[in-house]
Design an enzyme around this catalytic site. Structure first.
Site, PDB file in Angstrom:
ATOM      1  N   ASP A  81       0.870  -1.177   0.000  1.00  0.00           N
ATOM      2  CA  ASP A  81       0.000   0.000   0.000  1.00  0.00           C
ATOM      3  C   ASP A  81       0.906   1.225   0.000  1.00  0.00           C
ATOM      4  O   ASP A  81       1.988   1.211   0.604  1.00  0.00           O
ATOM      5  CB  ASP A  81      -0.887  -0.006   1.256  1.00  0.00           C
TER       6      ASP A  81
ATOM      7  N   ASP B 132      -6.969  -4.180  -5.097  1.00  0.00           N
ATOM      8  CA  ASP B 132      -8.071  -3.431  -4.470  1.00  0.00           C
ATOM      9  C   ASP B 132      -7.714  -1.947  -4.467  1.00  0.00           C
ATOM     10  O   ASP B 132      -7.389  -1.371  -3.421  1.00  0.00           O
ATOM     11  CB  ASP B 132      -8.290  -3.958  -3.041  1.00  0.00           C
TER      12      ASP B 132
ATOM     13  N   CYS C 219     -13.878   0.354  -7.196  1.00  0.00           N
ATOM     14  CA  CYS C 219     -14.886   0.973  -6.313  1.00  0.00           C
ATOM     15  C   CYS C 219     -15.308   2.329  -6.857  1.00  0.00           C
ATOM     16  O   CYS C 219     -15.821   3.162  -6.124  1.00  0.00           O
ATOM     17  CB  CYS C 219     -14.370   1.074  -4.882  1.00  0.00           C
TER      18      CYS C 219
HETATM   19  C1  LIG Z   1      -9.746   0.395  -1.464  1.00  0.00           C
HETATM   20  S1  LIG Z   1      -8.343   0.703  -0.438  1.00  0.00           S
HETATM   21  C2  LIG Z   1      -7.705  -0.887  -0.091  1.00  0.00           C
HETATM   22  C3  LIG Z   1      -8.184  -1.385   1.209  1.00  0.00           C
HETATM   23  C4  LIG Z   1      -7.571  -2.721   1.641  1.00  0.00           C
HETATM   24  N1  LIG Z   1      -7.802  -3.750   0.651  1.00  0.00           N
HETATM   25  C5  LIG Z   1      -8.157  -3.138   2.967  1.00  0.00           C
HETATM   26  O1  LIG Z   1      -8.949  -4.093   2.979  1.00  0.00           O
HETATM   27  O2  LIG Z   1      -7.852  -2.483   3.974  1.00  0.00           O
HETATM   28  C6  LIG Z   1      -7.183   1.346  -1.598  1.00  0.00           C
HETATM   29  C7  LIG Z   1      -5.773   1.531  -1.017  1.00  0.00           C
HETATM   30  O3  LIG Z   1      -4.905   1.817  -2.111  1.00  0.00           O
HETATM   31  C8  LIG Z   1      -3.839   2.605  -1.608  1.00  0.00           C
HETATM   32  N2  LIG Z   1      -3.182   3.232  -2.779  1.00  0.00           N
HETATM   33  C9  LIG Z   1      -3.596   4.305  -3.496  1.00  0.00           C
HETATM   34  N3  LIG Z   1      -2.766   4.521  -4.540  1.00  0.00           N
HETATM   35  C10 LIG Z   1      -1.794   3.560  -4.464  1.00  0.00           C
HETATM   36  C11 LIG Z   1      -0.640   3.258  -5.249  1.00  0.00           C
HETATM   37  N4  LIG Z   1      -0.330   3.990  -6.341  1.00  0.00           N
HETATM   38  N5  LIG Z   1       0.134   2.217  -4.887  1.00  0.00           N
HETATM   39  C12 LIG Z   1      -0.179   1.477  -3.790  1.00  0.00           C
HETATM   40  N6  LIG Z   1      -1.281   1.701  -3.016  1.00  0.00           N
HETATM   41  C13 LIG Z   1      -2.068   2.736  -3.348  1.00  0.00           C
HETATM   42  C14 LIG Z   1      -4.514   3.570  -0.645  1.00  0.00           C
HETATM   43  O4  LIG Z   1      -3.594   4.049   0.313  1.00  0.00           O
HETATM   44  C15 LIG Z   1      -5.607   2.683  -0.027  1.00  0.00           C
HETATM   45  O5  LIG Z   1      -5.210   2.145   1.224  1.00  0.00           O
END
Ligand SMILES: C[S@@+](CC[C@H](N)C(=O)[O-])C[C@H]1O[C@@H](n2cnc3c(N)ncnc32)[C@H](O)[C@@H]1O
Length: 150
Positions: free
Chosen positions: A2, A51, A91
């Site tokens: 993440d 995700d 989402c």
């Molecule tokens: C929908 S949430 C995922 C939640 C996780 N699956 C959970 O159950 O807690 C999307 C996540 O993607 C992360 N994110 C956003 N852009 C990203 C990137 N370029 N690389 C890695 N993570 C990223 C955000 O910080 C966020 O925590």
């Protein structure tokens, strides 16, 4: 993995609370950098779960969002062992089910993978889809078995 250090720290704390700290590992990284790096290193996994956050929150930026979804999905597919699984979601309401499906199909074609759909779901019933409010239908979630084209 993440991009948010607080999210990674929280996940690591939860792993300790559940006695899983020796079996799960977390990494703070940007997937757009890390997925190509894992591929270069020859990484192969039984299951890859994507995700991402909503890549678009408006109709105007859907084109860029499609690029982002295509990129992470094709990279994710390449990291799945032949016959392994990919779980992938969107989402974003503006990435509608048809467009999401088309984007996944294109990603698979780009990397010569055949997809066998095991599951398609939307959000759980605690986030009901309101027929009077289109934007309430936001979550698309697929599980695919991923096979290399012969
Ligand atoms: C929908 S949430 C995922 C939640 C996780 N699956 C959970 O159950 O807690 C999307 C996540 O993607 C992360 N994110 C956003 N852009 C990203 C990137 N370029 N690389 C890695 N993570 C990223 C955000 O910080 C966020 O925590």
């Amino acid at each position: 993995m993440d991009a948010s250090q607080p999210a990674v720290d929280q996940a690591a704390k939860n792993a300790v609370l559940n006695g899983l700290q020796d079996r799960v590992h977390f990494q703070c990284a940007d997937v757009f950098d890390l997925l190509p790096k894992l591929e270069q290193e020859g990484g192969k996994f039984d299951l890859v779960i994507l995700d991402p956050p909503a890549f678009t929150k408006s109709r105007n930026s859907v084109k860029n969002a499609v690029k982002g979804y295509r990129e992470i999905n094709l990279r994710g597919m390449k990291l799945v062992k032949n016959g392994g699984y990919l779980a992938t979601c969107s989402c974003s309401h503006f990435m509608d089910p048809e467009l999401f499906t088309k984007t996944i199909r294109e990603a698979a074609a780009n990397v010569h993978r055949r997809l066998r759909q095991a599951e398609y779901r939307t959000q759980a019933s605690d986030h009901p889809i309101l027929w009077a409010a289109d934007e309430s239908y936001y979550l698309k979630f697929y599980i695919f078995q991923v096979c290399e084209e012969e």
